[in-house]
Design a protein around this motif. Structure first.
Motif, short mmCIF file in Angstrom:
data_model
loop_
_atom_site.label_atom_id
_atom_site.label_comp_id
_atom_site.label_asym_id
_atom_site.label_seq_id
_atom_site.Cartn_x
_atom_site.Cartn_y
_atom_site.Cartn_z
N THR A 126 -9.25 4.89 1.12
CA THR A 126 -9.29 3.46 0.79
C THR A 126 -8.49 3.14 -0.46
O THR A 126 -7.69 2.20 -0.47
CB THR A 126 -10.75 2.99 0.62
OG1 THR A 126 -11.48 3.34 1.80
CG2 THR A 126 -10.83 1.50 0.42
N LYS A 127 -8.70 3.89 -1.53
CA LYS A 127 -8.00 3.62 -2.78
C LYS A 127 -6.49 3.81 -2.62
O LYS A 127 -5.69 3.01 -3.11
CB LYS A 127 -8.53 4.50 -3.91
CG LYS A 127 -7.95 4.17 -5.26
CD LYS A 127 -8.73 4.84 -6.38
CE LYS A 127 -8.17 4.66 -7.76
NZ LYS A 127 -7.45 3.46 -8.06
N ALA A 128 -6.08 4.87 -1.94
CA ALA A 128 -4.65 5.12 -1.72
C ALA A 128 -4.03 4.03 -0.86
O ALA A 128 -2.91 3.57 -1.13
CB ALA A 128 -4.45 6.49 -1.09
N VAL A 129 -4.75 3.60 0.18
CA VAL A 129 -4.26 2.50 1.02
C VAL A 129 -4.06 1.25 0.17
O VAL A 129 -3.00 0.61 0.22
CB VAL A 129 -5.22 2.22 2.20
CG1 VAL A 129 -4.88 0.90 2.89
CG2 VAL A 129 -5.20 3.36 3.20
N ASP A 130 -5.05 0.92 -0.64
CA ASP A 130 -4.94 -0.26 -1.53
C ASP A 130 -3.77 -0.11 -2.49
O ASP A 130 -3.02 -1.07 -2.71
CB ASP A 130 -6.24 -0.45 -2.32
CG ASP A 130 -7.40 -0.91 -1.45
OD1 ASP A 130 -7.18 -1.36 -0.31
OD2 ASP A 130 -8.56 -0.80 -1.93
N ASN A 131 -3.60 1.08 -3.06
CA ASN A 131 -2.50 1.30 -4.00
C ASN A 131 -1.15 1.05 -3.35
O ASN A 131 -0.30 0.35 -3.91
CB ASN A 131 -2.55 2.72 -4.58
CG ASN A 131 -3.69 2.93 -5.55
OD1 ASN A 131 -4.27 1.98 -6.07
ND2 ASN A 131 -4.03 4.18 -5.79
N VAL A 132 -0.93 1.63 -2.17
CA VAL A 132 0.36 1.47 -1.49
C VAL A 132 0.54 0.01 -1.05
O VAL A 132 1.63 -0.56 -1.20
CB VAL A 132 0.49 2.43 -0.30
CG1 VAL A 132 1.76 2.14 0.51
CG2 VAL A 132 0.49 3.88 -0.78
N GLN A 133 -0.51 -0.62 -0.55
CA GLN A 133 -0.40 -2.04 -0.18
C GLN A 133 -0.02 -2.89 -1.40
O GLN A 133 0.81 -3.80 -1.27
CB GLN A 133 -1.71 -2.54 0.43
CG GLN A 133 -1.92 -2.07 1.85
CD GLN A 133 -3.25 -2.50 2.45
OE1 GLN A 133 -4.26 -2.52 1.77
NE2 GLN A 133 -3.23 -2.83 3.73
N ASN A 134 -0.59 -2.58 -2.54
CA ASN A 134 -0.26 -3.34 -3.77
C ASN A 134 1.16 -3.06 -4.24
O ASN A 134 1.89 -3.98 -4.61
CB ASN A 134 -1.26 -3.02 -4.88
CG ASN A 134 -2.62 -3.61 -4.61
OD1 ASN A 134 -2.75 -4.62 -3.91
ND2 ASN A 134 -3.65 -2.99 -5.15
N ILE A 135 1.57 -1.80 -4.23
CA ILE A 135 2.92 -1.44 -4.69
C ILE A 135 3.97 -2.13 -3.84
O ILE A 135 4.95 -2.68 -4.35
CB ILE A 135 3.11 0.09 -4.66
CG1 ILE A 135 2.25 0.76 -5.73
CG2 ILE A 135 4.58 0.47 -4.84
CD1 ILE A 135 2.10 2.26 -5.58
N LEU A 136 3.77 -2.13 -2.52
CA LEU A 136 4.76 -2.71 -1.61
C LEU A 136 4.48 -4.17 -1.27
O LEU A 136 5.24 -4.78 -0.52
CB LEU A 136 4.82 -1.89 -0.32
CG LEU A 136 5.23 -0.43 -0.47
CD1 LEU A 136 5.26 0.25 0.89
CD2 LEU A 136 6.56 -0.29 -1.18
N GLN A 137 3.38 -4.71 -1.80
CA GLN A 137 2.96 -6.08 -1.53
C GLN A 137 2.84 -6.34 -0.02
O GLN A 137 3.38 -7.30 0.52
CB GLN A 137 3.91 -7.08 -2.19
CG GLN A 137 3.96 -6.92 -3.70
CD GLN A 137 4.92 -7.87 -4.38
OE1 GLN A 137 5.75 -8.51 -3.74
NE2 GLN A 137 4.82 -7.93 -5.69
N LEU A 138 2.11 -5.43 0.62
CA LEU A 138 1.92 -5.52 2.07
C LEU A 138 0.80 -6.48 2.40
O LEU A 138 -0.19 -6.57 1.68
CB LEU A 138 1.56 -4.14 2.64
CG LEU A 138 2.55 -3.01 2.44
CD1 LEU A 138 2.00 -1.71 3.02
CD2 LEU A 138 3.89 -3.34 3.06
#
Length: 172
Positions: A126-138
């Motif tokens: 969950t945390k990694a998914v959130d991090n990547v979504q935030n970095i890429l603004q998905l």
């Protein structure tokens, strides 16, 4: 470049975690993406989206997306499942298999092109998914399955056959 047989590619594909700083040309990136989209998908829904990252600052952010993503590479491809393109209801999770097949095709094509690559899982952390979504603004409908770090290898690993007869069960 010497072309390898399929069997040679399968045995030579290894997780490479050390890369040179040499950039990957657009022609090779295009070959990787063509290979990815040649993979099978349930009912041909093709729920995948690919984010190709060569921007150094974004690569540095992705390096800190999870404890498993500490690689330095000139290229990363993030394979995401687009939940808007999934099968309905209880079959929606097939996006994971579809994107996994695309990922394996990228890894095999990278090996065939003389590149190194490593599959770093993001989903279902969950945390990694959130991090990547935030970095890429998905948007929330794009779920990052993994980050594939790719580059010219700065380490060499021997080809290996991991065949294990004890894992095979015949029912005849």
């Amino acid at each position: 470049m010497i072309k390898l047989s399929l069997k040679e590619v399968l045995l030579k594909r290894r997780s490479i975690r050390k890369f040179t700083s040499d950039l990957i040309g657009d022609d090779l990136i295009n070959e990787l993406l063509h290979a990815a989209m040649s993979g099978p998908s349930a009912c041909n829904m093709r729920p995948w989206e690919f984010f190709v990252i060569t921007n150094r600052s974004v690569l540095l952010e992705l390096k800190n997306a999870s404890r498993f993503t500490k690689m330095d590479s000139p290229l990363a491809i993030i394979v995401c499942g687009n939940l808007k393109n999934c099968l309905p209801k209880d079959m929606a999770q097939y996006w994971i298999q579809d994107c996994s097949a695309a990922t394996e095709n990228i890894l095999l094509q990278a090996t065939d092109l003389g590149l190194g690559a490593v599959w770093c899982g993001i989903y279902p952390q969950t945390k990694a998914v959130d991090n990547v979504q935030n970095i890429l603004q998905l948007s929330e409908n794009l779920i990052p399955l993994n980050i594939i770090f790719i580059g010219y290898p700065d380490e060499e690993k021997d080809a290996r056959d991991q065949y294990d007869e004890n894992k095979i069960h015949y029912i005849r």
